[in-house]
Design an enzyme around this catalytic site. Structure first.
Site, short mmCIF file in Angstrom:
data_model
loop_
_atom_site.label_atom_id
_atom_site.label_comp_id
_atom_site.label_asym_id
_atom_site.label_seq_id
_atom_site.Cartn_x
_atom_site.Cartn_y
_atom_site.Cartn_z
N SER A 15 19.00 -18.62 -9.12
CA SER A 15 18.49 -19.09 -10.43
C SER A 15 18.67 -18.01 -11.50
O SER A 15 18.40 -16.83 -11.28
CB SER A 15 17.01 -19.43 -10.31
N THR A 62 12.70 -26.99 -10.36
CA THR A 62 14.09 -27.41 -10.20
C THR A 62 14.25 -28.11 -8.86
O THR A 62 13.26 -28.37 -8.16
CB THR A 62 15.04 -26.21 -10.43
N LYS A 66 11.55 -32.02 -8.75
CA LYS A 66 11.21 -32.57 -10.07
C LYS A 66 10.39 -33.85 -9.98
O LYS A 66 9.53 -34.11 -10.83
CB LYS A 66 12.49 -32.81 -10.89
N ASN A 87 10.38 -30.99 -15.33
CA ASN A 87 10.94 -29.65 -15.07
C ASN A 87 10.06 -28.55 -15.66
O ASN A 87 10.36 -27.37 -15.51
CB ASN A 87 12.38 -29.53 -15.62
N GLY A 132 19.44 -37.37 -11.10
CA GLY A 132 18.27 -36.88 -11.83
C GLY A 132 18.63 -36.26 -13.17
O GLY A 132 17.92 -36.46 -14.17
N ASN A 153 29.43 -44.10 -12.58
CA ASN A 153 28.98 -43.37 -11.38
C ASN A 153 29.76 -43.84 -10.16
O ASN A 153 30.29 -44.95 -10.13
CB ASN A 153 27.48 -43.62 -11.17
P1 NDP Z 1 21.68 -35.53 -8.16
O1 NDP Z 1 21.87 -35.14 -6.73
O2 NDP Z 1 20.42 -36.18 -8.59
O3 NDP Z 1 22.89 -36.54 -8.58
C1 NDP Z 1 24.21 -36.22 -8.27
C2 NDP Z 1 25.16 -37.16 -9.01
O4 NDP Z 1 26.50 -36.69 -8.80
C3 NDP Z 1 25.14 -38.61 -8.53
O5 NDP Z 1 25.42 -39.44 -9.62
C4 NDP Z 1 26.28 -38.62 -7.49
O6 NDP Z 1 26.84 -39.89 -7.31
C5 NDP Z 1 27.28 -37.73 -8.18
N1 NDP Z 1 28.23 -37.08 -7.26
C6 NDP Z 1 27.95 -36.16 -6.29
N2 NDP Z 1 29.08 -35.75 -5.69
C7 NDP Z 1 30.10 -36.42 -6.29
C8 NDP Z 1 31.52 -36.43 -6.10
N3 NDP Z 1 32.10 -35.65 -5.18
N4 NDP Z 1 32.26 -37.22 -6.88
C9 NDP Z 1 31.67 -37.99 -7.83
N5 NDP Z 1 30.34 -38.04 -8.05
C10 NDP Z 1 29.57 -37.26 -7.28
O7 NDP Z 1 21.97 -34.19 -8.98
P2 NDP Z 1 21.48 -33.85 -10.45
O8 NDP Z 1 21.61 -35.08 -11.26
O9 NDP Z 1 20.16 -33.19 -10.41
O10 NDP Z 1 22.53 -32.72 -10.93
C11 NDP Z 1 23.84 -33.04 -11.37
C12 NDP Z 1 24.51 -31.82 -11.96
O11 NDP Z 1 23.86 -31.39 -13.15
C13 NDP Z 1 24.54 -30.58 -11.04
O12 NDP Z 1 25.83 -30.01 -11.12
C14 NDP Z 1 23.52 -29.66 -11.63
O13 NDP Z 1 23.84 -28.31 -11.39
C15 NDP Z 1 23.65 -29.99 -13.11
N6 NDP Z 1 22.43 -29.69 -13.90
C16 NDP Z 1 22.53 -28.77 -14.91
C17 NDP Z 1 21.43 -28.45 -15.68
C18 NDP Z 1 21.57 -27.44 -16.78
O14 NDP Z 1 20.54 -27.01 -17.33
N7 NDP Z 1 22.76 -27.05 -17.16
C19 NDP Z 1 20.11 -29.09 -15.45
C20 NDP Z 1 20.12 -30.06 -14.38
C21 NDP Z 1 21.25 -30.33 -13.63
P3 NDP Z 1 26.21 -40.98 -6.29
O15 NDP Z 1 25.07 -41.61 -7.03
O16 NDP Z 1 27.31 -41.90 -6.00
O17 NDP Z 1 25.74 -40.20 -5.08
#
Ligand code: NDP
Length: 277
Positions: A15, A62, A66, A87, A132, A153
């Site tokens: 982090s 995080t 959450k 968060n 999320g 998605n």
């Molecule tokens: P979640 O696990 O809740 O969701 C993941 C999402 O990514 C789902 O929609 C999933 O699809 C999709 N996914 C995962 N792997 C693949 C793949 N190989 N190809 C296509 N789609 C894929 O994660 P979060 O929503 O919490 O986080 C998502 C991203 O956002 C992360 O990279 C995280 O680091 C980043 N983030 C950045 C923040 C910042 O402050 N900059 C804050 C919060 C998050 P499916 O539904 O089909 O499984």
């Protein structure tokens, strides 16, 4: 008196939040202690109670806590209710309760508009992912009054559920909101936001590269020392304006910090400081 703050997650080792909050505090001359605490699954609520007893007054939350933080909070801000995830927890000593907030969307919109200077009002926006992070940012994104938002998605039903949940908010802001799969995406977008976690494993969602134009703004919520896989792919497809999500991380941290200390930190300065490291 030292203000005691922390971020809770699992894992939490990498982090950047302690660096960010300590940098905010140093620039404002505030005495802040900000810890990164690795919480084993199942121990979130007991850890929060222990920290409260030790005098901690602000907690960031995080992955993967959450939703648990949302359930734990005694009261919620509107944006936390919209996101169904928290968060930021702030302890209100007078009422002896925790207030749950979600500052992710505000952080991203601040980065896009104030730091990047990208226009959201009237824009056509493609959002990739329906997890999320996307749920957390959709409310503030729609409030910026884009013309159209498409959520695509891998699991299309998740995008459809999200779009159904935000249909009224979109309508209130005069924005059309639609769902789909990656390969169905077509048309022109001013901004494409990657909110999937695909970049974590150096993968890129299978979007038709024709959606990328030289003037399409590209934003990957992920960040790192190297350009993310998605942004590298977009660059190869001709996109000139690209950003990772470090500004979003610092923007959401600034919102939390302001709530806890009553002082607004220098986001630009801290972003430059962290980019230089
Ligand atoms: P979640 O696990 O809740 O969701 C993941 C999402 O990514 C789902 O929609 C999933 O699809 C999709 N996914 C995962 N792997 C693949 C793949 N190989 N190809 C296509 N789609 C894929 O994660 P979060 O929503 O919490 O986080 C998502 C991203 O956002 C992360 O990279 C995280 O680091 C980043 N983030 C950045 C923040 C910042 O402050 N900059 C804050 C919060 C998050 P499916 O539904 O089909 O499984």
């Amino acid at each position: 008196m030292t203000i005691k703050l922390a971020v809770l997650g699992h894992p939490i080792r990498h982090s950047r939040s302690p660096d960010i909050h300590h940098a905010f505090a140093a620039r404002l001359g505030l005495a802040v202690r900000y810890d990164a605490i690795d919480v084993p699954p199942g121990e979130f609520a007991s850890q929060v109670a222990a920290l409260q007893a030790e005098g901690y007054r602000g907690l960031n939350v995080t992955l993967p806590f959450k939703e648990e933080a949302f359930a734990l909070a005694d009261t919620h801000t509107d944006r936390a209710l919209q996101a169904e995830a928290v968060n930021t927890l702030s302890y209100d000593a007078s009422a002896d309760h925790w207030v749950g907030d979600n500052t992710d969307g505000e952080g991203m919109v601040f980065d896009l508009t104030s730091l990047r200077g990208w226009r959201l009002a009237g824009a056509r926006i493609l959002v990739l992912g329906a997890g999320g992070a996307v749920r957390g940012v959709l409310g503030p994104l729609l409030a910026a009054q884009p013309q159209a938002v498409v959520v695509a998605n891998r699991t299309v039903s998740k995008a459809e559920n999200l779009v159904a949940a935000f249909a009224t908010v979109a309508q209130e802001h005069g924005c059309t909101l639609n769902a789909g799969g990656f390969t169905d995406v077509q048309g022109h977008f001013d901004l494409i936001i990657n909110g999937t976690s695909a970049s974590l494993s150096a993968e890129v969602p299978p979007l038709p590269s024709a959606v990328i134009k030289p003037d399409t703004c590209i934003y990957d919520m992920m960040y790192g020392a190297e350009e993310t896989a998605f942004n590298a792919w977009a660059a190869a497809a001709g996109a000139r304006r690209r950003s990772d999500g470090l500004g979003m991380l610092i923007g959401q941290a600034a919102e939390s910090f302001a709530q806890w200390t009553g002082q607004r930190p220098d986001v630009r300065g801290v972003l430059a400081q962290l980019r230089g490291q």
